[in-house]
Design an enzyme around this catalytic site. Structure first.
Site, PDB file in Angstrom:
ATOM      1  N   ASP A  67       3.934 -39.620   5.788  1.00  0.00           N
ATOM      2  CA  ASP A  67       5.302 -40.100   5.993  1.00  0.00           C
ATOM      3  C   ASP A  67       6.089 -40.157   4.687  1.00  0.00           C
ATOM      4  OD1 ASP A  67       3.792 -42.128   4.910  1.00  0.00           O
ATOM      5  OD2 ASP A  67       4.153 -43.573   6.490  1.00  0.00           O
ATOM      6  N   ASP A 133       1.452 -55.105  11.407  1.00  0.00           N
ATOM      7  CA  ASP A 133       1.692 -55.092  12.856  1.00  0.00           C
ATOM      8  C   ASP A 133       0.919 -53.985  13.571  1.00  0.00           C
ATOM      9  OD1 ASP A 133       2.962 -52.829  11.968  1.00  0.00           O
ATOM     10  OD2 ASP A 133       4.990 -53.464  12.501  1.00  0.00           O
ATOM     11  N   HIS A 135       0.861 -50.772  12.703  1.00  0.00           N
ATOM     12  CA  HIS A 135       1.402 -49.410  12.637  1.00  0.00           C
ATOM     13  C   HIS A 135       0.533 -48.506  11.760  1.00  0.00           C
ATOM     14  CE1 HIS A 135       3.996 -50.750   9.042  1.00  0.00           C
ATOM     15  NE2 HIS A 135       3.366 -49.698   8.577  1.00  0.00           N
ATOM     16  N   GLU A 140       5.812 -47.201  14.385  1.00  0.00           N
ATOM     17  CA  GLU A 140       5.947 -48.642  14.585  1.00  0.00           C
ATOM     18  C   GLU A 140       5.629 -49.039  16.029  1.00  0.00           C
ATOM     19  OE1 GLU A 140       6.272 -50.673  12.254  1.00  0.00           O
ATOM     20  OE2 GLU A 140       8.012 -50.357  10.951  1.00  0.00           O
TER      21      GLU A 140
HETATM   22  C1  GLP Z   1       3.527 -48.424   4.943  1.00  0.00           C
HETATM   23  C2  GLP Z   1       2.976 -47.009   5.104  1.00  0.00           C
HETATM   24  C3  GLP Z   1       1.657 -46.995   5.846  1.00  0.00           C
HETATM   25  C4  GLP Z   1       0.710 -48.000   5.229  1.00  0.00           C
HETATM   26  C5  GLP Z   1       1.331 -49.380   5.285  1.00  0.00           C
HETATM   27  C6  GLP Z   1       0.419 -50.453   4.718  1.00  0.00           C
HETATM   28  O1  GLP Z   1       4.122 -48.874   6.099  1.00  0.00           O
HETATM   29  N1  GLP Z   1       3.906 -46.175   5.792  1.00  0.00           N
HETATM   30  O2  GLP Z   1       1.097 -45.693   5.800  1.00  0.00           O
HETATM   31  O3  GLP Z   1      -0.529 -47.983   5.922  1.00  0.00           O
HETATM   32  O4  GLP Z   1       2.534 -49.352   4.538  1.00  0.00           O
HETATM   33  O5  GLP Z   1       0.567 -50.566   3.341  1.00  0.00           O
HETATM   34  P1  GLP Z   1      -0.417 -51.337   2.408  1.00  0.00           P
HETATM   35  O6  GLP Z   1      -1.615 -50.458   2.274  1.00  0.00           O
HETATM   36  O7  GLP Z   1       0.312 -51.479   1.114  1.00  0.00           O
HETATM   37  O8  GLP Z   1      -0.743 -52.618   3.052  1.00  0.00           O
END
Ligand code: GLP
Length: 239
Positions: A67, A133, A135, A140
């Site tokens: 993404d 959440d 995702h 989402e």
């Molecule tokens: C963002 C990214 C996800 C990732 C999430 C969690 O939303 N798009 O790919 O898994 O953050 O991030 P973190 O690993 O910093 O908790």
């Protein structure tokens, strides 16, 4: 779903790193799906070290990232292009033309990105983190989950979570381009990582293992024929 509970973040990163290293040694022209966020940083450090020690070679690897925010230039410190460059791409011998990110427009936008993945032979291993959440990528929770790569509005909770990386909440992009749930599910293997207490709710839904819900996208991985969840004890709720 294969679930591995590790003592801590370092062990989680090492276990995941070993899987990627084995894949790259077995198939030097592997197609890898990469994720951003704080979760996979330790895994990327593991891969950089393995590369420096001569254990892996990125010269024939192709990559597809999950993404990217809409509205941030690639050289913005918080863009996922920048993140990957900083944490992995600039430190290994991965050819620039082998790197792919979903785009807002053009050949690599929408279903064009899904087609590019298919044309490359499909993703061998997709690395994934989880949002609080549930995702994955920027898919989402909601009534419907998109199957294909496309644009998503970020939920307020995700904007809130990501605000820690920006100077103010106002600066956090509210939209993103992301692989769809179908894009993710077509990878031959899913490698999902989660650490820390904040991920406990989402992880518990996967560990229960008896339902899928569009309200917790990561549960879809329960239907994948080769998915691994590697978590630390905090995310698993062991302490
Ligand atoms: C963002 C990214 C996800 C990732 C999430 C969690 O939303 N798009 O790919 O898994 O953050 O991030 P973190 O690993 O910093 O908790």
């Amino acid at each position: 779903m294969k679930i591995t509970v590790c003592k801590d973040y370092d062990e989680m990163s090492r276990r995941a790193g070993e899987i990627i290293v084995r894949q790259m040694q077995k198939k030097p022209d592997s197609v890898l799906g990469f994720a951003t966020g704080s979760t996979p940083i330790g895994l990327y450090q593991y891969l950089v070290k393995a590369y420096e020690e001569g254990k892996i070679d990125f010269s024939k690897i192709t990559t597809f990232n999950l993404d990217e925010y809409i509205g941030l230039p690639p050289d913005h410190e918080q863009s996922y292009h920048y993140f990957m460059e900083e944490n992995l791409f600039s430190k290994v011998n991965l050819p620039k033309e082998a790197i792919h990110f979903p785009a807002v427009e053009g050949e690599l936008s929408g279903k064009g990105y899904d087609k590019a993945i298919e044309d490359a032979g499909g993703i061998d291993i997709q690395i994934l983190g989880i949002g609080r959440d549930g995702h994955m990528a920027f898919v989402e929770p909601g009534e419907k989950l998109s199957i294909f790569t496309g644009k998503y509005d970020l939920l307020p909770s995700t904007i809130e979570d990501n605000a820690r990386f920006f100077k103010s909440r106002e600066e956090v992009p509210t939209k993103a381009v992301t692989m769809g749930m179908g894009t993710i599910m077509r990878a031959r293997k899913l490698l999902i990582l989660a650490n820390g207490e904040a991920k406990r709710d989402a992880v518990s839904q996967v560990m229960e293992g008896d339902h899928v819900s569009t309200l917790c996208p990561v549960t879809f991985a329960l239907m994948h024929p080769d998915a691994s969840l590697i978590v630390d004890e905090e995310a698993a709720g062991y302490r």
